[in-house]
Design an enzyme around this catalytic site. Structure first.
Site, mmCIF file in Angstrom:
data_model
loop_
_atom_site.group_PDB
_atom_site.id
_atom_site.type_symbol
_atom_site.label_atom_id
_atom_site.label_comp_id
_atom_site.label_asym_id
_atom_site.label_seq_id
_atom_site.Cartn_x
_atom_site.Cartn_y
_atom_site.Cartn_z
ATOM 1 N N ARG A 28 -6.021 45.752 -3.371
ATOM 2 C CA ARG A 28 -5.400 45.316 -4.112
ATOM 3 C C ARG A 28 -5.752 46.420 -4.774
ATOM 4 N NH1 ARG A 28 -6.680 39.614 -5.805
ATOM 5 N NH2 ARG A 28 -4.926 38.440 -3.998
ATOM 6 N N ARG A 41 0.540 45.072 -17.365
ATOM 7 C CA ARG A 41 0.418 42.815 -16.709
ATOM 8 C C ARG A 41 0.531 41.929 -17.902
ATOM 9 N NH1 ARG A 41 0.081 37.552 -16.467
ATOM 10 N NH2 ARG A 41 -1.118 37.340 -14.933
ATOM 11 N N ASP A 78 2.761 39.504 -4.017
ATOM 12 C CA ASP A 78 2.269 38.919 -3.402
ATOM 13 C C ASP A 78 2.464 37.729 -2.857
ATOM 14 O OD1 ASP A 78 -0.762 37.659 -4.615
ATOM 15 O OD2 ASP A 78 0.084 36.054 -3.642
ATOM 16 N N TYR A 154 -2.398 27.624 1.392
ATOM 17 C CA TYR A 154 -1.508 27.703 -0.611
ATOM 18 C C TYR A 154 -0.625 26.515 -0.200
ATOM 19 C CZ TYR A 154 -5.020 32.089 -0.820
ATOM 20 O OH TYR A 154 -6.103 32.386 -1.181
#
Ligand code: CP3
Length: 348
Positions: A28, A41, A78, A154
Site C-alpha cells: 500500500r 485522489r 485494487d 468480499y
C-alpha cells in the site's frame, strides 16, 4: 555489442540471490499517508475512477518511488477490479471501504459468468506500460491480483467483515455454488495476471488477506488449491513468471502453502515465528516482510527495534524488506524515511 540488462535487486532475491542490503518496498505504498496521493485522489473523483484512469494510476504508482527510492513499484489498482470485470457492482464509499451487491445464494451465483470481461482490464495494462516507460530499469514493477478466497469473501458478504463469516458459512453450506465463484476467479485471474506481465510487470503478487480465518482443510481447498491453479495457469504461458504469495495469517500452514503453490516468495505478517520461517520457508523461497505497520506509526526506538528484529531474523537469507500488511493512512512520512535509511544502512 548489446548492453547487459541492469539487474534489479528485488528480482535477484526472488530468483535466488541474497542481497547484502535487502531490497525494500511497502504494501500500500501509494496511499492516503501521502499528500500527493490525496491530491490526485480528489481530482480523480471515485476510487475506481482513479484505478481505471491510466494517467492518474501511473502517477500515484510512481509517487512513492520518487519520494523514497524503493526497489519496487506496485501498480496502483485494487483486488476488486476482478469482480467488477465479472459484472458485479463494486463501489467504494468514503470512510467505509468497498461495497458490492452480496452474491450469497446459489441462484445469484448461477448468474455469474465463467470469466471476466478482459476488455475491462485495458486501463490497468495501459497504466503498467506508462509506469514501465518512466521507471528506472533497476526498479522492479509488480502486478497483482487478490487470491480467489479473499476476493470471494468480499463478493459474498458485499463488504469487509471482522472474520469474513458470510463466505465461510456459504462455503460450508453450499460448497458447489461457492466453488463456482472460486472457479470464475481462478480463470479471470490467470488472464489478468498474464495481461499484466505482457504490459510490463516484472513480478506478480497474489494477496490472500483473509487466508488466516480458515481451518487447515478449508485453507487447503479454498486458499492453497486455487492459488496453485492460478500459478500453474500463468506459468503454462509464462514459465519463468516470478510470483509472491501473501496468505496473511497462515502461520504454521505456510510451509505447506509454499510447497503446494510453487510461489517464488512469500510475504509474511508480523506474528510469524522466526525459526519456523527461516528453517521451513526461507530455506526454499524468498521471504518478504514483516514489520508491524503499527511500529511504523509509533516511530522512535520502538520502530528501530522492530526494524532491527526483521533484519536480525531474516537478512542472513533471501529477504525483501516490507511491512507485514499495508501502511496505514496516519503513518508519518518521517517514519518511513527513517525506516528506509535504517534498512539501507544495514551491513550484514
Ligand atoms: O499497494 C499498493 O500501493 C497498490 C495498490 C493496492 C490497493 N489495494 C489500493 C487501495 C493494493 C495492492 C490493494 C490490495 C487490496 N485491496 C487488498 C489486499 C491487500 C490488503 O491490504 O489486505 C484488499 C483486501 C483490498 C480491498 C480494499 N480496497 C479494501 C478493504 C479497501 C478499504 C480499506 C482502505 O484502506 O480504505 C480498499 C481501498 C483501497 N485500495 C485504498 C487504496 C489506496 C484506499 C482508498 C482511498 O484512497 O480512498
Amino acid at each position: 555489442m548489446t548492453q547487459p540488462l541492469p539487474s534489479k535487486p528485488f528480482l535477484d532475491v526472488l530468483a535466488g540471490t541474497r542481497q547484502a542490503v535487502p531490497p525494500l518496498w511497502m504494501m500500500r505504498q501509494a496511499g492516503r499517508y501521502l499528500p500527493e496521493y490525496r491530491e490526485v485522489r480528489t481530482k480523480a473523483g471515485g476510487f475506481l475512477d482513479l484505478c481505471f484512469n491510466p494517467e492518474f494510476a501511473a502517477e500515484v504508482t510512481l509517487q512513492p518511488i520518487r519520494r523514497f527510492g524503493f526497489d519496487a513499484a506496485i501498480i496502483f489498482s485494487d483486488i476488486l477490479v476482478v469482480p467488477y470485470a465479472l459484472g458485479r457492482n463494486v463501489r467504494f464509499e468514503v470512510g467505509e471501504g468497498p461495497r458490492l451487491d452480496p452474491l450469497d445464494t446459489p441462484d445469484k451465483i448461477a448468474t455469474l459468468p465463467p470469466r471476466a470481461d478482459g476488455a475491462k482490464f485495458a486501463p490497468v495494462y495501459e497504466a503498467l506500460r506508462r509506469v514501465r516507460a518512466e521507471l528506472d530499469p533497476k526498479i522492479a514493477l509488480i502486478g497483482f491480483c487478490g487470491a480467489p478466497w479473499t476476493v470471494a469473501t468480499y463478493m459474498v458478504a458485499g463488504q469487509g467483515t471482522p472474520d469474513q463469516a458470510p463466505a465461510r458459512m456459504l462455503a460450508y453450506r453450499e460448497p458447489q455454488a461457492f466453488a463456482k465463484i472460486i472457479d470464475a476467479l481462478v480463470e479471470s485471474s490467470i488472464g489478468y495476471l498474464l495481461g499484466q506481465l505482457e504490459a510490463g510487470a516484472d513480478a506478480l503478487q497474489i494477496f490472500d488477506t483473509w487466508a488466516g480465518v480458515l481451518p487447515p482443510r478449508e485453507f487447503q481447498r479454498w486458499s492453497v488449491e486455487p492459488t496453485r491453479r492460478i500459478i500453474a495457469g500463468v506459468r503454462a504461458k509464462a514459465p519463468h513468471a516470478k510470483i509472491i504469495g501473501f496468505p496473511r495469517g497462515a502461520g504454521a500452514l505456510l510451509p505447506g502453502y509454499v510447497e503446494a503453490t510453487g510461489v517464488n516468495g512469500v510475504s509474511i505478517d508480523w506474528t510469524a515465528e522466526p525459526s519456523l520461517m527461516r528453517e521451513r520457508v526461507q530455506s526454499k523461497v524468498a521471504l518478504q516482510g514483516n514489520l508491524d505497520p503499527l511500529a511504523l506509526i509509533a516511530g522512535g526506538d520502538a520502530l528501530d527495534r522492530a526494524i532491527d528484529d526483521v533484519l536480525e531474523n531474516y537478512a542472513q537469507g533471501r529477504l525483501i524488506f516490507n511491512l507485514g500488511h499495508g501502511i496505514q493512512p496516519e503513518t508519518p512520512i518521517a517514519h518511513v524515511e527513517r525506516m528506509v535509511k535504517r534498512v539501507r544502512g544495514y551491513r550484514g
